[in-house]
Design a protein around this motif. Structure first.
Motif, PDB file in Angstrom:
ATOM      1  N   TRP A 131       0.842  -1.200   0.000  1.00 35.90           N
ATOM      2  CA  TRP A 131       0.000   0.000   0.000  1.00 35.90           C
ATOM      3  C   TRP A 131       0.881   1.256   0.000  1.00 35.90           C
ATOM      4  O   TRP A 131       0.650   2.189  -0.770  1.00 35.90           O
ATOM      5  N   LEU A 132       1.901   1.266   0.855  1.00 36.16           N
ATOM      6  CA  LEU A 132       2.820   2.405   0.906  1.00 36.16           C
ATOM      7  C   LEU A 132       3.538   2.601  -0.425  1.00 36.16           C
ATOM      8  O   LEU A 132       3.723   3.727  -0.887  1.00 36.16           O
ATOM      9  N   ILE A 133       3.942   1.511  -1.032  1.00 35.42           N
ATOM     10  CA  ILE A 133       4.669   1.582  -2.300  1.00 35.42           C
ATOM     11  C   ILE A 133       3.778   2.139  -3.399  1.00 35.42           C
ATOM     12  O   ILE A 133       4.177   3.025  -4.156  1.00 35.42           O
ATOM     13  N   LEU A 134       2.569   1.614  -3.499  1.00 35.13           N
ATOM     14  CA  LEU A 134       1.644   2.078  -4.526  1.00 35.13           C
ATOM     15  C   LEU A 134       1.266   3.542  -4.299  1.00 35.13           C
ATOM     16  O   LEU A 134       1.204   4.337  -5.252  1.00 35.13           O
ATOM     17  N   LYS A 135       1.049   3.915  -3.047  1.00 38.28           N
ATOM     18  CA  LYS A 135       0.722   5.318  -2.753  1.00 38.28           C
ATOM     19  C   LYS A 135       1.906   6.220  -3.110  1.00 38.28           C
ATOM     20  O   LYS A 135       1.716   7.308  -3.693  1.00 38.28           O
ATOM     21  N   SER A 136       3.116   5.772  -2.804  1.00 34.66           N
ATOM     22  CA  SER A 136       4.305   6.557  -3.144  1.00 34.66           C
ATOM     23  C   SER A 136       4.428   6.735  -4.655  1.00 34.66           C
ATOM     24  O   SER A 136       4.798   7.809  -5.140  1.00 34.66           O
ATOM     25  N   ALA A 137       4.118   5.673  -5.395  1.00 33.99           N
ATOM     26  CA  ALA A 137       4.180   5.757  -6.858  1.00 33.99           C
ATOM     27  C   ALA A 137       3.162   6.755  -7.388  1.00 33.99           C
ATOM     28  O   ALA A 137       3.443   7.514  -8.323  1.00 33.99           O
ATOM     29  N   GLN A 138       1.976   6.770  -6.792  1.00 32.79           N
ATOM     30  CA  GLN A 138       0.961   7.737  -7.196  1.00 32.79           C
ATOM     31  C   GLN A 138       1.406   9.161  -6.881  1.00 32.79           C
ATOM     32  O   GLN A 138       1.238  10.072  -7.699  1.00 32.79           O
ATOM     33  N   LEU A 139       1.966   9.363  -5.691  1.00 35.66           N
ATOM     34  CA  LEU A 139       2.425  10.696  -5.295  1.00 35.66           C
ATOM     35  C   LEU A 139       3.575  11.160  -6.176  1.00 35.66           C
ATOM     36  O   LEU A 139       3.682  12.350  -6.497  1.00 35.66           O
ATOM     37  N   LEU A 140       4.416  10.227  -6.581  1.00 36.06           N
ATOM     38  CA  LEU A 140       5.504  10.565  -7.502  1.00 36.06           C
ATOM     39  C   LEU A 140       4.934  11.085  -8.814  1.00 36.06           C
ATOM     40  O   LEU A 140       5.419  12.089  -9.369  1.00 36.06           O
ATOM     41  N   GLU A 142       2.210  12.566  -9.143  1.00 35.53           N
ATOM     42  CA  GLU A 142       1.599  13.870  -8.865  1.00 35.53           C
ATOM     43  C   GLU A 142       2.643  14.972  -8.725  1.00 35.53           C
ATOM     44  O   GLU A 142       2.285  16.150  -8.593  1.00 35.53           O
ATOM     45  N   GLY A 143       3.931  14.598  -8.722  1.00 33.06           N
ATOM     46  CA  GLY A 143       4.977  15.603  -8.664  1.00 33.06           C
ATOM     47  C   GLY A 143       5.735  15.708  -7.366  1.00 33.06           C
ATOM     48  O   GLY A 143       6.534  16.631  -7.173  1.00 33.06           O
ATOM     49  N   TYR A 144       5.515  14.761  -6.432  1.00 32.06           N
ATOM     50  CA  TYR A 144       6.256  14.787  -5.172  1.00 32.06           C
ATOM     51  C   TYR A 144       7.754  14.659  -5.439  1.00 32.06           C
ATOM     52  O   TYR A 144       8.180  13.888  -6.304  1.00 32.06           O
ATOM     53  N   THR A 145       8.539  15.400  -4.668  1.00 31.66           N
ATOM     54  CA  THR A 145       9.990  15.274  -4.745  1.00 31.66           C
ATOM     55  C   THR A 145      10.440  14.075  -3.916  1.00 31.66           C
ATOM     56  O   THR A 145       9.661  13.495  -3.141  1.00 31.66           O
ATOM     57  N   PHE A 146      11.710  13.714  -4.046  1.00 21.26           N
ATOM     58  CA  PHE A 146      12.266  12.608  -3.276  1.00 21.26           C
ATOM     59  C   PHE A 146      12.118  12.883  -1.779  1.00 21.26           C
ATOM     60  O   PHE A 146      11.674  12.012  -1.018  1.00 21.26           O
ATOM     61  N   GLU A 147      12.455  14.089  -1.352  1.00 17.26           N
ATOM     62  CA  GLU A 147      12.365  14.441   0.057  1.00 17.26           C
ATOM     63  C   GLU A 147      10.928  14.383   0.557  1.00 17.26           C
ATOM     64  O   GLU A 147      10.662  13.954   1.697  1.00 17.26           O
ATOM     65  N   GLU A 148       9.980  14.776  -0.280  1.00 16.34           N
ATOM     66  CA  GLU A 148       8.574  14.717   0.109  1.00 16.34           C
ATOM     67  C   GLU A 148       8.084  13.275   0.217  1.00 16.34           C
ATOM     68  O   GLU A 148       7.284  12.950   1.103  1.00 16.34           O
ATOM     69  N   LEU A 149       8.563  12.402  -0.660  1.00 18.58           N
ATOM     70  CA  LEU A 149       8.199  10.990  -0.582  1.00 18.58           C
ATOM     71  C   LEU A 149       8.764  10.350   0.676  1.00 18.58           C
ATOM     72  O   LEU A 149       8.088   9.552   1.346  1.00 18.58           O
ATOM     73  N   VAL A 150      10.008  10.673   0.994  1.00 16.03           N
ATOM     74  CA  VAL A 150      10.615  10.155   2.222  1.00 16.03           C
ATOM     75  C   VAL A 150       9.809  10.614   3.435  1.00 16.03           C
ATOM     76  O   VAL A 150       9.477   9.816   4.330  1.00 16.03           O
ATOM     77  N   ALA A 151       9.479  11.894   3.465  1.00 16.51           N
ATOM     78  CA  ALA A 151       8.719  12.449   4.589  1.00 16.51           C
ATOM     79  C   ALA A 151       7.347  11.787   4.703  1.00 16.51           C
ATOM     80  O   ALA A 151       6.880  11.476   5.815  1.00 16.51           O
ATOM     81  N   PHE A 152       6.669  11.569   3.574  1.00 15.01           N
ATOM     82  CA  PHE A 152       5.364  10.911   3.605  1.00 15.01           C
ATOM     83  C   PHE A 152       5.472   9.530   4.233  1.00 15.01           C
ATOM     84  O   PHE A 152       4.688   9.167   5.123  1.00 15.01           O
ATOM     85  N   ASN A 153       6.435   8.739   3.773  1.00 14.53           N
ATOM     86  CA  ASN A 153       6.578   7.378   4.282  1.00 14.53           C
ATOM     87  C   ASN A 153       6.917   7.344   5.768  1.00 14.53           C
ATOM     88  O   ASN A 153       6.313   6.589   6.539  1.00 14.53           O
ATOM     89  N   GLU A 154       7.874   8.148   6.175  1.00 20.53           N
ATOM     90  CA  GLU A 154       8.301   8.115   7.567  1.00 20.53           C
ATOM     91  C   GLU A 154       7.251   8.713   8.502  1.00 20.53           C
ATOM     92  O   GLU A 154       7.167   8.333   9.665  1.00 20.53           O
ATOM     93  N   THR A 155       6.440   9.625   7.993  1.00 21.10           N
ATOM     94  CA  THR A 155       5.414  10.259   8.814  1.00 21.10           C
ATOM     95  C   THR A 155       4.170   9.401   8.945  1.00 21.10           C
ATOM     96  O   THR A 155       3.566   9.307  10.029  1.00 21.10           O
ATOM     97  N   HIS A 156       3.778   8.747   7.847  1.00 26.20           N
ATOM     98  CA  HIS A 156       2.472   8.085   7.814  1.00 26.20           C
ATOM     99  C   HIS A 156       2.519   6.560   7.805  1.00 26.20           C
ATOM    100  O   HIS A 156       1.461   5.930   7.817  1.00 26.20           O
ATOM    101  N   LYS A 157       3.695   5.955   7.797  1.00 25.02           N
ATOM    102  CA  LYS A 157       3.761   4.494   7.644  1.00 25.02           C
ATOM    103  C   LYS A 157       3.019   3.740   8.751  1.00 25.02           C
ATOM    104  O   LYS A 157       2.456   2.669   8.506  1.00 25.02           O
ATOM    105  N   LYS A 158       2.999   4.297   9.962  1.00 26.95           N
ATOM    106  CA  LYS A 158       2.329   3.598  11.065  1.00 26.95           C
ATOM    107  C   LYS A 158       0.810   3.677  10.957  1.00 26.95           C
ATOM    108  O   LYS A 158       0.101   2.989  11.695  1.00 26.95           O
ATOM    109  N   GLN A 159       0.310   4.485  10.029  1.00 22.61           N
ATOM    110  CA  GLN A 159      -1.136   4.600   9.848  1.00 22.61           C
ATOM    111  C   GLN A 159      -1.681   3.606   8.824  1.00 22.61           C
ATOM    112  O   GLN A 159      -2.905   3.519   8.652  1.00 22.61           O
ATOM    113  N   VAL A 160      -0.808   2.865   8.153  1.00 21.09           N
ATOM    114  CA  VAL A 160      -1.302   1.859   7.212  1.00 21.09           C
ATOM    115  C   VAL A 160      -1.882   0.705   8.025  1.00 21.09           C
ATOM    116  O   VAL A 160      -1.185   0.037   8.780  1.00 21.09           O
ATOM    117  N   LYS A 161      -3.174   0.496   7.893  1.00 22.00           N
ATOM    118  CA  LYS A 161      -3.878  -0.477   8.728  1.00 22.00           C
ATOM    119  C   LYS A 161      -3.961  -1.835   8.048  1.00 22.00           C
ATOM    120  O   LYS A 161      -4.253  -1.932   6.858  1.00 22.00           O
TER     121      LYS A 161
END
Length: 290
Positions: A131-140, A142-161
């Motif tokens: 789920w995290l991988i697919l969401k990251s691919a979608q955000l990429l 959408e124009g997310y930078t590498f730093e923004e993708l890293v921040a998304f994963n590290e911030t929200h990974k514990k919310q993947v249910k």
């Protein structure tokens, strides 16, 4: 350019992997003395067909650092300059650790390199990291930078249910996911343990009797927990019986207000070794307050 990487326990479909050009390091599986690479040398259908007749539970092993390193070096040769590697939970596999070793090895070999590599301990299993991988691919896209993708994963990974239940507790017992006594009583009474992730490892969060009650639990908890801001898609996983996954999806469509995209994907050999037959899972991002 940004390259997203994973290990094979992400269990994403080949179609999705190819669509987003995701590099995958396969886990190693030993079945009755023979060695296989997850989803390369043996398919999920082949594995689940053989599973009931296996005398011993297969052994699984993390990808070697060289496997990850090859993906990185091939990516660099193709023009990629930033690599985001999202791995199975460090609490259940050494996959994260070997990816970190590959990262360190790359920098030792290329001391002056300006290539960026970040390895994420997803705290997830199977389609949870998927789920995290697919969401990251979608955000990429959408124009997310590498730093923004890293921040998304590290911030929200514990919310993947995660929610996971099975028909037969035998494999979960042998892999240490539940006690022998619990497995015997559960099988006798047709009780389904529902598992989720807590602190990087699997944990039983509920016990229900029968498939219908398990499906009701999934639907009720999903409606209560899912974050509509981030959950634009869900992943339903299954081991050998897709019909129950189809039934769950139908109930979610009819009984919740979710209107996003839905994926039904089969579990791979590495995950299937521990889950066994009759596995059904559901993955989404939950609200921070739940």
């Amino acid at each position: 350019m940004i390259k997203i990487m994973a290990d094979s326990t992400c269990d994403l479909s080949q179609e999705v992997l190819e669509q987003f050009n995701i590099g995958v390091a396969p886990l190693n599986i030993e079945i009755e003395g023979a060695n296989y690479r997850d989803k390369i040398d043996i398919t999920s259908d082949q594995f689940f067909e053989r599973l009931p007749n296996m005398k011993e539970l297969p052994k699984t092993g993390a990808p070697s650092p060289d496997t990850y390193l090859s993906i990185i070096e091939e990516g660099v040769a193709a023009g990629y300059t930033e690599f985001l590697c999202i791995c199975m939970s460090s609490g259940t596999s050494a996959s994260y650790q070997t990816a970190v070793i590959a990262k360190d090895t790359f920098y030792e070999k290329h001391e002056e390199s300006d290539i960026k590599i970040h390895v994420v301990d997803s705290w997830s299993m199977s389609h949870g990291s998927g789920w995290l991988i697919l969401k990251s691919a979608q955000l990429l896209e959408e124009g997310y930078t590498f730093e923004e993708l890293v921040a998304f994963n590290e911030t929200h990974k514990k919310q993947v249910k995660h929610f996971l239940c099975v028909d037969d507790l035998h494999n979960l017992t042998k892999s240490g996911r539940i006690s022998n006594t619990g497995a015997f009583i559960g099988s006798l009474l047709k009780v389904k343990p529902i598992m989720s992730m807590k602190d990087t490892k699997g944990a039983i969060v509920a016990k229900v009797r029968g498939t219908n009650k398990a499906l009701k639990y999934y639907v009720d908890e999903f409606q209560k927990r899912y974050d509509p801001e981030w959950t634009n898609f869900i992943i339903i996983g299954y081991s050998n019986d897709k019909r129950i996954a189809d039934e769950l999806l139908e109930k979610i469509k009819l009984q919740t207000d979710f209107e996003g995209k839905s994926y039904i994907m089969q579990m791979g050999v590495a995950v299937g070794t521990h889950v066994g037959l009759g596995g059904l899972s559901l993955f989404f991002m939950e609200k921070e307050t739940v």
